[in-house]
Scaffold this motif. Structure first.
Motif, PDB file in Angstrom:
ATOM      1  N   GLU A 265       0.825  -1.226   0.000  1.00 32.34           N
ATOM      2  CA  GLU A 265       0.000   0.000   0.000  1.00 32.34           C
ATOM      3  C   GLU A 265       0.854   1.268   0.000  1.00 32.34           C
ATOM      4  O   GLU A 265       0.452   2.290  -0.541  1.00 32.34           O
ATOM      5  N   THR A 266       1.994   1.220   0.616  1.00 31.62           N
ATOM      6  CA  THR A 266       2.812   2.438   0.713  1.00 31.62           C
ATOM      7  C   THR A 266       3.448   2.789  -0.629  1.00 31.62           C
ATOM      8  O   THR A 266       3.815   3.932  -0.859  1.00 31.62           O
ATOM      9  N   GLU A 267       3.588   1.781  -1.503  1.00 36.22           N
ATOM     10  CA  GLU A 267       4.220   2.038  -2.805  1.00 36.22           C
ATOM     11  C   GLU A 267       3.215   2.149  -3.943  1.00 36.22           C
ATOM     12  O   GLU A 267       3.473   2.817  -4.948  1.00 36.22           O
ATOM     13  N   ALA A 268       2.070   1.481  -3.818  1.00 35.87           N
ATOM     14  CA  ALA A 268       1.090   1.492  -4.912  1.00 35.87           C
ATOM     15  C   ALA A 268       0.533   2.900  -5.091  1.00 35.87           C
ATOM     16  O   ALA A 268       0.350   3.641  -4.124  1.00 35.87           O
ATOM     17  N   ALA A 269       0.245   3.257  -6.346  1.00 34.44           N
ATOM     18  CA  ALA A 269      -0.281   4.590  -6.641  1.00 34.44           C
ATOM     19  C   ALA A 269      -1.695   4.742  -6.086  1.00 34.44           C
ATOM     20  O   ALA A 269      -2.424   3.759  -5.920  1.00 34.44           O
ATOM     21  N   ASP A 270      -2.104   5.985  -5.828  1.00 31.14           N
ATOM     22  CA  ASP A 270      -3.473   6.244  -5.356  1.00 31.14           C
ATOM     23  C   ASP A 270      -4.473   6.032  -6.487  1.00 31.14           C
ATOM     24  O   ASP A 270      -5.605   5.635  -6.263  1.00 31.14           O
ATOM     25  N   ASN A 271      -4.025   6.320  -7.704  1.00 24.38           N
ATOM     26  CA  ASN A 271      -4.904   6.183  -8.864  1.00 24.38           C
ATOM     27  C   ASN A 271      -4.518   4.912  -9.636  1.00 24.38           C
ATOM     28  O   ASN A 271      -3.346   4.721  -9.970  1.00 24.38           O
ATOM     29  N   PRO A 272      -5.488   4.030  -9.922  1.00 19.12           N
ATOM     30  CA  PRO A 272      -5.136   2.769 -10.583  1.00 19.12           C
ATOM     31  C   PRO A 272      -4.547   2.954 -11.980  1.00 19.12           C
ATOM     32  O   PRO A 272      -3.793   2.098 -12.443  1.00 19.12           O
ATOM     33  N   LEU A 273      -4.893   4.073 -12.641  1.00 15.90           N
ATOM     34  CA  LEU A 273      -4.308   4.289 -13.972  1.00 15.90           C
ATOM     35  C   LEU A 273      -2.807   4.552 -13.867  1.00 15.90           C
ATOM     36  O   LEU A 273      -2.024   4.127 -14.729  1.00 15.90           O
ATOM     37  N   ASP A 274      -2.415   5.249 -12.810  1.00 17.22           N
ATOM     38  CA  ASP A 274      -0.982   5.468 -12.586  1.00 17.22           C
ATOM     39  C   ASP A 274      -0.298   4.133 -12.293  1.00 17.22           C
ATOM     40  O   ASP A 274       0.797   3.860 -12.792  1.00 17.22           O
ATOM     41  N   GLN A 275      -0.966   3.320 -11.486  1.00 15.19           N
ATOM     42  CA  GLN A 275      -0.392   2.004 -11.176  1.00 15.19           C
ATOM     43  C   GLN A 275      -0.306   1.156 -12.447  1.00 15.19           C
ATOM     44  O   GLN A 275       0.692   0.457 -12.684  1.00 15.19           O
ATOM     45  N   PHE A 276      -1.360   1.233 -13.275  1.00 14.77           N
ATOM     46  CA  PHE A 276      -1.348   0.477 -14.530  1.00 14.77           C
ATOM     47  C   PHE A 276      -0.188   0.946 -15.398  1.00 14.77           C
ATOM     48  O   PHE A 276       0.543   0.121 -15.972  1.00 14.77           O
ATOM     49  N   ARG A 277      -0.024   2.252 -15.511  1.00 17.20           N
ATOM     50  CA  ARG A 277       1.046   2.808 -16.357  1.00 17.20           C
ATOM     51  C   ARG A 277       2.406   2.280 -15.906  1.00 17.20           C
ATOM     52  O   ARG A 277       3.241   1.878 -16.719  1.00 17.20           O
ATOM     53  N   PHE A 278       2.608   2.241 -14.612  1.00 18.49           N
ATOM     54  CA  PHE A 278       3.866   1.789 -14.039  1.00 18.49           C
ATOM     55  C   PHE A 278       4.112   0.305 -14.343  1.00 18.49           C
ATOM     56  O   PHE A 278       5.176  -0.080 -14.841  1.00 18.49           O
ATOM     57  N   TRP A 279       3.122  -0.515 -14.106  1.00 14.39           N
ATOM     58  CA  TRP A 279       3.273  -1.956 -14.370  1.00 14.39           C
ATOM     59  C   TRP A 279       3.365  -2.247 -15.868  1.00 14.39           C
ATOM     60  O   TRP A 279       4.114  -3.129 -16.293  1.00 14.39           O
ATOM     61  N   PHE A 280       2.597  -1.510 -16.669  1.00 16.51           N
ATOM     62  CA  PHE A 280       2.620  -1.777 -18.110  1.00 16.51           C
ATOM     63  C   PHE A 280       3.990  -1.412 -18.699  1.00 16.51           C
ATOM     64  O   PHE A 280       4.501  -2.116 -19.580  1.00 16.51           O
TER      65      PHE A 280
ATOM     66  N   ASP B 239      -0.293 -10.696  -2.974  1.00 17.70           N
ATOM     67  CA  ASP B 239      -0.816  -9.353  -2.731  1.00 17.70           C
ATOM     68  C   ASP B 239      -1.907  -9.055  -3.749  1.00 17.70           C
ATOM     69  O   ASP B 239      -1.715  -9.289  -4.953  1.00 17.70           O
ATOM     70  N   ARG B 240      -3.035  -8.540  -3.256  1.00 10.15           N
ATOM     71  CA  ARG B 240      -4.130  -8.151  -4.152  1.00 10.15           C
ATOM     72  C   ARG B 240      -4.661  -6.780  -3.719  1.00 10.15           C
ATOM     73  O   ARG B 240      -5.249  -6.664  -2.639  1.00 10.15           O
ATOM     74  N   LEU B 241      -4.451  -5.793  -4.555  1.00 10.99           N
ATOM     75  CA  LEU B 241      -5.012  -4.468  -4.271  1.00 10.99           C
ATOM     76  C   LEU B 241      -6.102  -4.176  -5.287  1.00 10.99           C
ATOM     77  O   LEU B 241      -5.868  -4.204  -6.492  1.00 10.99           O
ATOM     78  N   LEU B 242      -7.301  -3.948  -4.760  1.00  9.15           N
ATOM     79  CA  LEU B 242      -8.474  -3.698  -5.614  1.00  9.15           C
ATOM     80  C   LEU B 242      -8.889  -2.233  -5.501  1.00  9.15           C
ATOM     81  O   LEU B 242      -9.146  -1.739  -4.398  1.00  9.15           O
ATOM     82  N   TYR B 243      -8.938  -1.570  -6.675  1.00 10.59           N
ATOM     83  CA  TYR B 243      -9.398  -0.189  -6.741  1.00 10.59           C
ATOM     84  C   TYR B 243     -10.822  -0.208  -7.284  1.00 10.59           C
ATOM     85  O   TYR B 243     -11.081  -0.846  -8.312  1.00 10.59           O
ATOM     86  N   ARG B 244     -11.732   0.507  -6.589  1.00 13.03           N
ATOM     87  CA  ARG B 244     -13.123   0.591  -7.063  1.00 13.03           C
ATOM     88  C   ARG B 244     -13.510   2.048  -7.255  1.00 13.03           C
ATOM     89  O   ARG B 244     -13.210   2.898  -6.408  1.00 13.03           O
ATOM     90  N   ARG B 245     -14.172   2.286  -8.386  1.00 16.29           N
ATOM     91  CA  ARG B 245     -14.578   3.661  -8.674  1.00 16.29           C
ATOM     92  C   ARG B 245     -15.701   4.079  -7.729  1.00 16.29           C
ATOM     93  O   ARG B 245     -16.662   3.338  -7.521  1.00 16.29           O
TER      94      ARG B 245
END
Ligand SMILES: Cc1cc2nc3c(=O)[nH]c(=O)nc-3n(C[C@H](O)[C@H](O)[C@H](O)COP(=O)(O)O)c2cc1C
Ligand SMILES: Cc1ncc(COP(=O)(O)O)c(C=O)c1O
Length: 211
Positions: free
Chosen positions: A18-33, A193-199
């Motif tokens: 949680e401390t490293e994952a982005a607040d916005n899932p699109l940012d997290q997606f961009r990073f992983w992609f 680890d499973r982080l779920l972002y919900r709109r």
């Protein structure tokens, strides 16, 4: 491997905190992609698209991710295909990316809509001419008599359009607007680890799910 019962891999190469994952899932997606683009040798943009028929029966197939952003994830296909017909009746769909080399999976759920004609034209014009002729020649998902009948249709469309086939009306993009995005990182002992972002309105909330 002949017997899958003996095939087992422990996932130990990363963690998602949680401390490293982005607040916005699109940012997290961009990073992983971006990381997948560096590490995954073939088709890092391949994803499983699942749709559901009018009778509630699911079906899945791979499509290629061709764009993403705040407004959604874009792929291109034949609108008259099985998936196209299912999406016309039920726009709810899911996308799944799995990168074995990174021990990562991303699940995306939401609803699709067609992209604009201009957006489809722009992407279609980037495709190699053979792929563009193929879009004309292939009545995707329908039963055809033979391989030769397909080749014959390619020749016919080549004679008609030469090297500049326009986009067929029934070929174009869909954009899946995500309602939920889950990032999965494999961990030892199946304790992933499973982080779920919900709109939630204009915002995203984030929770951790049990593996
Ligand atoms: C790596 C890979 C990428 C693919 N990309 C696409 C794609 O971007 N668009 C598409 O329509 N089909 C793509 N396909 C083919 C689909 O998996 C599928 O066979 C086709 O779309 C017909 O699906 P349907 O009959 O369920 O509509 C791809 C297949 C593979 C294996
Ligand atoms: C049937 C089919 N349609 C479309 C595509 C996407 O083609 P392109 O990469 O030219 O957009 C693929 C990719 O494999 C495919 O198999």
């Amino acid at each position: 491997m002949t017997d899958p019962i003996h095939h087992r891999i422990d996932y130990t190469s990363g963690a998602l905190d949680e401390t490293e994952a982005a607040d916005n899932p699109l940012d997290q997606f961009r990073f992983w992609f971006a990381e997948a683009g560096r590490v995954v040798e073939r088709d890092p943009n391949a994803m499983t698209l699942s749709t559901v028929s009018a009778e509630g029966r699911p079906s899945s197939r791979i499509v290629l991710l061709r764009g993403y952003g705040e407004d959604g994830f874009v792929f291109f296909t034949n609108y008259d295909s099985r998936k196209g017909n299912e999406l016309a009746v039920n726009p709810h769909a899911s996308l799944l990316l799995f990168w074995a080399a990174l021990e990562r999976q991303i699940r995306i759920e939401g609803t699709v809509s067609k992209v604009s004609e201009d957006e489809s034209d722009a992407y279609f014009s980037l495709r190699p001419v053979g792929n563009r002729l193929g879009a004309w020649a292939s009545p995707q998902s329908q039963v055809i008599p033979s391989r030769e009948s397909l080749s014959q249709r390619v020749r016919e469309f080549e004679a008609r359009f030469g090297s500049a086939p326009p986009r067929p009306e029934n070929w174009g993009g869909y954009r899946l607007r995500p309602e939920a995005i889950e990032f999965w990182q494999g961990r030892a002992d199946r304790l992933h680890d499973r982080l779920l972002y919900r709109r939630e309105g204009e915002c995203w909330n984030r929770v951790r799910l049990a593996p």
